[in-house]
Design an enzyme around this catalytic site. Structure first.
Site, PDB file in Angstrom:
ATOM      1  N   GLU A   1      42.122  -2.208  60.521  1.00 36.89           N
ATOM      2  CA  GLU A   1      43.385  -1.839  59.886  1.00 36.89           C
ATOM      3  C   GLU A   1      43.794  -0.399  60.167  1.00 36.89           C
ATOM      4  OE1 GLU A   1      40.502  -1.650  58.352  1.00 36.89           O
ATOM      5  OE2 GLU A   1      40.729   0.470  57.874  1.00 36.89           O
TER       6      GLU A   1
ATOM      7  N   LYS B   1      34.041  -6.758  54.498  1.00 36.01           N
ATOM      8  CA  LYS B   1      32.813  -6.082  54.915  1.00 36.01           C
ATOM      9  C   LYS B   1      31.648  -6.613  54.084  1.00 36.01           C
ATOM     10  CE  LYS B   1      35.039  -1.668  56.059  1.00 36.01           C
ATOM     11  NZ  LYS B   1      34.770  -1.615  57.507  1.00 36.01           N
TER      12      LYS B   1
ATOM     13  N   LYS C   1      44.344   9.189  59.531  1.00 37.19           N
ATOM     14  CA  LYS C   1      44.215   7.912  58.804  1.00 37.19           C
ATOM     15  C   LYS C   1      43.832   8.162  57.339  1.00 37.19           C
ATOM     16  CE  LYS C   1      41.094   3.877  58.658  1.00 37.19           C
ATOM     17  NZ  LYS C   1      39.859   3.270  59.241  1.00 37.19           N
TER      18      LYS C   1
ATOM     19  N   ARG D   1      44.006   1.341  62.901  1.00 34.56           N
ATOM     20  CA  ARG D   1      44.958   1.468  64.014  1.00 34.56           C
ATOM     21  C   ARG D   1      46.328   0.918  63.623  1.00 34.56           C
ATOM     22  NH1 ARG D   1      40.862  -2.110  67.450  1.00 34.56           N
ATOM     23  NH2 ARG D   1      39.516  -0.994  66.019  1.00 34.56           N
TER      24      ARG D   1
ATOM     25  N   ASP E   1      39.953  -6.120  59.262  1.00 28.83           N
ATOM     26  CA  ASP E   1      39.177  -4.895  59.083  1.00 28.83           C
ATOM     27  C   ASP E   1      39.484  -3.863  60.170  1.00 28.83           C
ATOM     28  OD1 ASP E   1      37.426  -3.140  57.932  1.00 28.83           O
ATOM     29  OD2 ASP E   1      35.606  -4.115  58.680  1.00 28.83           O
TER      30      ASP E   1
HETATM   31 ZN    ZN Z   1      38.490  -1.466  58.295  1.00 28.93          ZN
END
Ligand code: ZN
Length: 522
Positions: free
Chosen positions: A349, A279, A267, A351, A347
């Site tokens: 994101e 966040k 990632k 995956r 959030d």
């Molecule tokens: Zn995230």
């Protein structure tokens, strides 16, 4: 770090300081010819060899080096490469190095004395690890403060190696230094702030790295190509960012032509605001590309070591931003696999970019084993903290090989289950699935990714949310509050010792318990 080998015995080596490591006992320096002379430098009983003990003393002629650094290694029964590396790393970052301007550090290796569990090759690797990780610092953006002016060890002089062990020790040290150096590149990438580490910068690093290693190829797919590939999930995350996404691909063909490769997928989320599920505090989210950094640098190390395997590294790189073009909660993304995903949380994101990268990797490379790694879930930090990697997968043997690889390099890993009973938490009323399944958050993230793993494909998922962004005090090889480059070392170890030798016996080369993991199956 410069490494060299002294021809003289340890006591005759000229250096700013001589490190004398010793195990705990009534007479800790008994293995050294200079032991009696050195023992006169301290009060009786002051140095016991207890784990963690470091004493810096003026040599006063007891040895040729200017200073003696006594290093306690603890009980000999617990001796292994990790114990020595961890203890020695503390010497490299010890305050006396700076205060006393120690630039050349000699290490007396007589301690090897072949205690059970410390082979010459392990000792060589331990010295390389300690020197390189113990001296690690990230100074790219300091211009004038005390960090820049600090004195660091520049040269490690390895002394007292018996001739019969020299070749093995040197091999361990040289190969260990390569892996440690690439691991530190990963740490640098994670340390760089997001204004210096956008997807294009990460891609440039990979290209520049590949250009320096013969045989390592790097390709970078840009946004129009990703659109053509229908990577709707990956591009959905990128939609709010002014900086276009990149898919970074590294290929190493050290194996036979046609041999199925080992695939690492990481990632590369260069900054994670959380998107519209913003966040509360995104400080530290520059490190959300830790999996991508590890993938790139592991491929670098695999190629630099010329491992006889085929390997590929794939890194989807993007930011997760908020803007008029950003994706929204409730959006439905059409992934490259054809499966559709309802975005229940912007959030989650990681995956969403990994699933398209997994599809791309499986379709294009048909890997024998695919391993993805990501700073994926805060839940992983809750589950195993920052001193463990959380591991999931679909193949018991590959999982066991990875446990072995992590243990061999002295890093901790813990397997979590992927039970079918939690899979339905991902069901969505409006799409094939949603991107967040609630608790247990690390496991439902793993189950989400499993939906993108082809039938029969051996797959491991490493959640490195804690371990890559280590937040604690100085610990073993790692500096306080510093990215670790985890799991680069385990990735290389797996590639070299497990993937390259599919039938090999795990027990034959490692018969020793150590550290915190205690995961040894034998
Ligand atoms: Zn995230």
């Amino acid at each position: 770090m410069n490494f060299s080998y002294a021809k003289e015995a340890s006591e005759n080596v000229k250096a700013d300081a001589l490190v004398i490591p010793a195990f705990e006992s009534d007479n800790p320096l008994k293995d050294y010819a200079c032991g009696p002379a050195v023992s006169k430098l301290f009060l009786k009983g002051d140095f016991t060899g207890k784990s963690g003990q470091i004493m810096v003393l003026p040599a006063q002629g007891a040895v040729k080096a200017d200073r003696v650094i006594l290093l306690g290694l603890g009980k000999v029964e617990k001796a292994c490469g990790k114990v020595i590396a961890d203890a020695l790393a503390d010497v490299y970052r010890h305050g006396s190095i700076d205060a006393q301007k120690i630039k050349t550090l000699a290490i007396a290796t007589e301690v090897a004395g072949e205690p059970e569990g410390v082979k010459a090759r392990d000792l060589g690797r331990a010295i390389a690890d300690a020197a390189i990780f113990g001296s690690y610092r990230f100074l790219n953006h300091h211009t004038k403060d005390k960090h820049v002016k600090r004195v660091w060890v520049e040269k490690t002089l390895i002394a007292g190696v018996p001739a019969k062990h020299l070749a093995e020790l040197k091999t361990g040290q040289e190969r260990g230094a390569i892996v440690a150096t690439y691991t530190c590149h990963a740490r640098d990438l994670v340390n760089e702030p997001s204004n210096f580490m956008k997807p294009r910068h990460l891609a440039k690093f990979a290209k520049d790295m590949a250009a320096k290693i013969p045989g390592l190829k790097c390709r970078v797919l840009e946004k129009p190509e990703l659109e053509k590939l229908k990577m709707g999930s990956f591009l959905g995350v990128n939609a709010g960012s002014a900086d276009p996404a990149r898919l970074i691909i590294l290929e190493w063909n050290g194996g036979k032509k046609g041999d199925k490769p080992l695939a690492y997928v990481g990632k590369g989320l260069c900054f994670d605001t959380g998107g519209y599920n913003i966040k509360p505090n995104s400080l530290g989210m520059k490190g959300d590309m830790g999996g991508g950094a590890a993938t790139i640098c592991a491929l670098g190390a695999i190629a630099a070591l010329k491992l006889p395997i085929n390997a590929v590294g794939v890194v989807p790189a993007t930011e997760n931003e908020i803007s008029g073009t950003a994706y929204h909660p409730g959006d439905i993304l059409h992934s490259m696999s054809g499966q559709t995903i309802e975005v229940d949380n912007t959030d989650a994101e990681g995956r969403l970019i990994l699933c398209d990268a997994l599809t791309y990797t499986q379709r294009n490379y048909k890997p024998r084993v695919v391993v993805d790694m990501a700073t994926l879930t805060g839940a992983a930090v809750v589950a195993v903290g920052s001193k463990f990697v959380a591991m999931m997968g679909n193949d018991a043997e590959t999982i066991e090989h990875f446990e072995h690889a992590f243990n061999r390099v002295g890093e901790n890993v813990w397997e979590l289950p992927l039970p079918d009973c939690y899979d339905k938490l991902l069901d969505s009323p409006v799409a094939d699935m949603k991107n967040i399944g609630g608790n247990p958050g690390t496991i439902t993230a793993g189950l989400f990714l499993r939906r993108f793993v082809d039938e029969g494909q051996k797959w491991v998922h490493l959640d490195i949310a804690g371990s890559a962004l280590y937040d604690g005090d100085n610990w073993g090889l790692w500096n306080a509050k510093s990215p670790t480059g985890s799991p680069v070392r385990a990735l290389v170890e797996y590639a070299e010792h497990c993937f390259a030798n599919p039938g090999h016996k795990l027990d034959s080369e490692h018969g020793h318990k150590h550290g915190d993991g205690h995961l040894h199956k034998h």
